[in-house]
Design a protein around this motif. Structure first.
Motif, PDB file in Angstrom:
ATOM      1  N   PHE A  47       0.817  -1.214   0.000  1.00 19.55           N
ATOM      2  CA  PHE A  47       0.000   0.000   0.000  1.00 19.55           C
ATOM      3  C   PHE A  47       0.852   1.265   0.000  1.00 19.55           C
ATOM      4  N   LYS A  94       1.388   6.712  -1.727  1.00 16.63           N
ATOM      5  CA  LYS A  94      -0.014   6.754  -1.326  1.00 16.63           C
ATOM      6  C   LYS A  94      -0.674   5.405  -1.618  1.00 16.63           C
ATOM      7  N   GLU A  95      -1.564   5.015  -0.755  1.00 17.12           N
ATOM      8  CA  GLU A  95      -2.276   3.764  -0.988  1.00 17.12           C
ATOM      9  C   GLU A  95      -3.318   3.919  -2.085  1.00 17.12           C
ATOM     10  N   ASN A  96      -3.585   2.801  -2.781  1.00 16.45           N
ATOM     11  CA  ASN A  96      -4.627   2.760  -3.816  1.00 16.45           C
ATOM     12  C   ASN A  96      -4.417   3.884  -4.835  1.00 16.45           C
ATOM     13  N   HIS A  97      -3.176   3.970  -5.367  1.00 14.97           N
ATOM     14  CA  HIS A  97      -2.794   5.122  -6.188  1.00 14.97           C
ATOM     15  C   HIS A  97      -1.987   4.651  -7.400  1.00 14.97           C
ATOM     16  N   SER A 124      -4.520  -1.182  -1.307  1.00 16.51           N
ATOM     17  CA  SER A 124      -5.245  -0.496  -0.249  1.00 16.51           C
ATOM     18  C   SER A 124      -4.841  -1.106   1.080  1.00 16.51           C
ATOM     19  N   SER A 125      -4.653  -0.251   2.089  1.00 19.71           N
ATOM     20  CA  SER A 125      -4.283  -0.757   3.413  1.00 19.71           C
ATOM     21  C   SER A 125      -5.473  -1.390   4.126  1.00 19.71           C
ATOM     22  N   SER A 126      -6.673  -1.079   3.657  1.00 16.53           N
ATOM     23  CA  SER A 126      -7.881  -1.630   4.275  1.00 16.53           C
ATOM     24  C   SER A 126      -8.249  -2.944   3.600  1.00 16.53           C
ATOM     25  N   LYS A 128     -10.439  -5.741   1.770  1.00 17.16           N
ATOM     26  CA  LYS A 128     -11.575  -5.605   0.879  1.00 17.16           C
ATOM     27  C   LYS A 128     -12.829  -6.064   1.601  1.00 17.16           C
ATOM     28  N   ASP A 159     -16.873   4.652  -0.292  1.00 16.62           N
ATOM     29  CA  ASP A 159     -16.396   5.528  -1.368  1.00 16.62           C
ATOM     30  C   ASP A 159     -17.415   6.611  -1.710  1.00 16.62           C
ATOM     31  N   GLU A 177     -11.073  11.667   1.760  1.00 13.06           N
ATOM     32  CA  GLU A 177     -10.271  11.577   2.970  1.00 13.06           C
ATOM     33  C   GLU A 177     -10.051  12.970   3.552  1.00 13.06           C
ATOM     34  N   ASN A 202     -19.089   0.895  -2.004  1.00 15.55           N
ATOM     35  CA  ASN A 202     -17.724   0.784  -2.504  1.00 15.55           C
ATOM     36  C   ASN A 202     -17.719  -0.312  -3.565  1.00 15.55           C
TER      37      ASN A 202
END
Length: 215
Positions: A47, A94-97, A124-126, A128, A159, A177, A202
């Motif tokens: 991430f 950055k995550e998810n980037h 993504s750090s979160s 799914k 999202d 965010e 999401n």
């Protein structure tokens, strides 16, 4: 003979940088760009980090390599200079980037070859999952102009939020965010009953939360 103005005046250079002494060529400037690297790979993508590997340029006069990562069509965010084809790790992403990798080969004559080599997307750090509304709430508020708006608190893994008023779709609120998502309703009347349904979404699914307010 000492280096004086008379001696220095006998040296000249042309536009490409070749050096002459009394109209005789003594140094021809190297203006040949080095060969690019090959087999560029991005691996160990997390991430917030990535590792870049590559095969060296076949040119024999390589001085160093500049490995950079950028956002699409952007300027370099970070550049690492290495003198051999060693793995380069970038952190703090950055995550998810989306990102891109560029590598510049620089030779001993300061000639350069730049290439775009790879694009990648950080994780993504979160985990799914569908939106988590276990601790969520919808908070009605009245502003200074006596108009109604709603705050969406603790809409986790969300999202966007589709807003329905009395079962009629009104607006999609994008969750960003650092910003508390909200929906502006406007003026109300005495005795009015408003039911707001928030559908959190999401890529994995959706979840609903409702509130009924009487004025």
């Amino acid at each position: 003979m000492p280096l004086n103005e008379e001696l220095l005046s006998k040296f000249t250079q042309n536009e490409r940088g070749d050096l002459y002494f009394e109209d005789k060529l003594i140094v021809r400037k190297d203006i040949t760009n080095p060969e690019p690297v090959s087999n560029v790979q991005v691996s160990n993508i997390t991430f917030n980090s990535v590792t870049v590997t590559f095969n060296p340029s076949p040119s024999t006069d390589v001085a160093y390599y500049e490995v950079s990562y950028t956002e699409p069509a952007g300027s370099p965010i970070e550049t690492v200079k290495v003198t051999s084809a060693e793995p380069v790790e970038f952190t703090g992403l950055k995550e998810n980037h989306d990102y891109e990798i560029y590598i510049v080969v620089v030779d001993t004559g300061d000639n350069k070859t730049e290439r775009w080599y790879a694009s990648f997307h950080t994780l993504s750090s979160s985990p799914k999952s569908t939106p988590n509304l276990d601790h969520a709430s919808i908070e009605p508020r009245i502003n200074e102009e006596n108009q109604l708006y709603f705050l969406f608190n603790n809409f986790e893994l969300t999202d966007s939020i589709d807003v329905y008023i009395n079962e009629e779709f009104k607006q999609t609120v994008v969750v960003r965010e650092g910003y508390l998502p909200n929906y502006f309703y406007g003026s109300t009347s005495e005795g009015q009953v408003i039911t707001l349904k928030a559908v959190a979404k999401n890529n994995e699914g959706e979840a609903e939360l409702s509130i009924t307010t009487r004025f």
